[in-house]
Design a protein around this motif. Structure first.
Motif: not given
Length: 64
Positions: A25-30
């Protein structure tokens, strides 16, 4: 010599494609999506291939 153990944290986050690439998963996606632009949210959604620099270290953690 004992067997190498798989790093379970890495195993839950990264998978191997049929060609041997590592995908996660890509980061900064929460959270905090209100502050992010629509184009940025689209770009970080879904999965992406890990960078060449990170691949050897992650393969070692996964026992590949």
């Amino acid at each position: 010599m004992p067997k190498n153990k798989t790093h379970k944290g890495a195993a839950k986050r990264i998978r191997v494609t049929g060609t041997g690439k590592l995908v996660g998963e890509h980061q900064n996606n929460q959270h905090k999506f209100e502050a992010k632009s629509s184009s940025r949210k689209r770009r970080i959604s879904g999965t992406g291939v890990l960078s060449k620099a990170d691949t050897p270290r992650m393969k070692k953690l996964l026992g590949l």
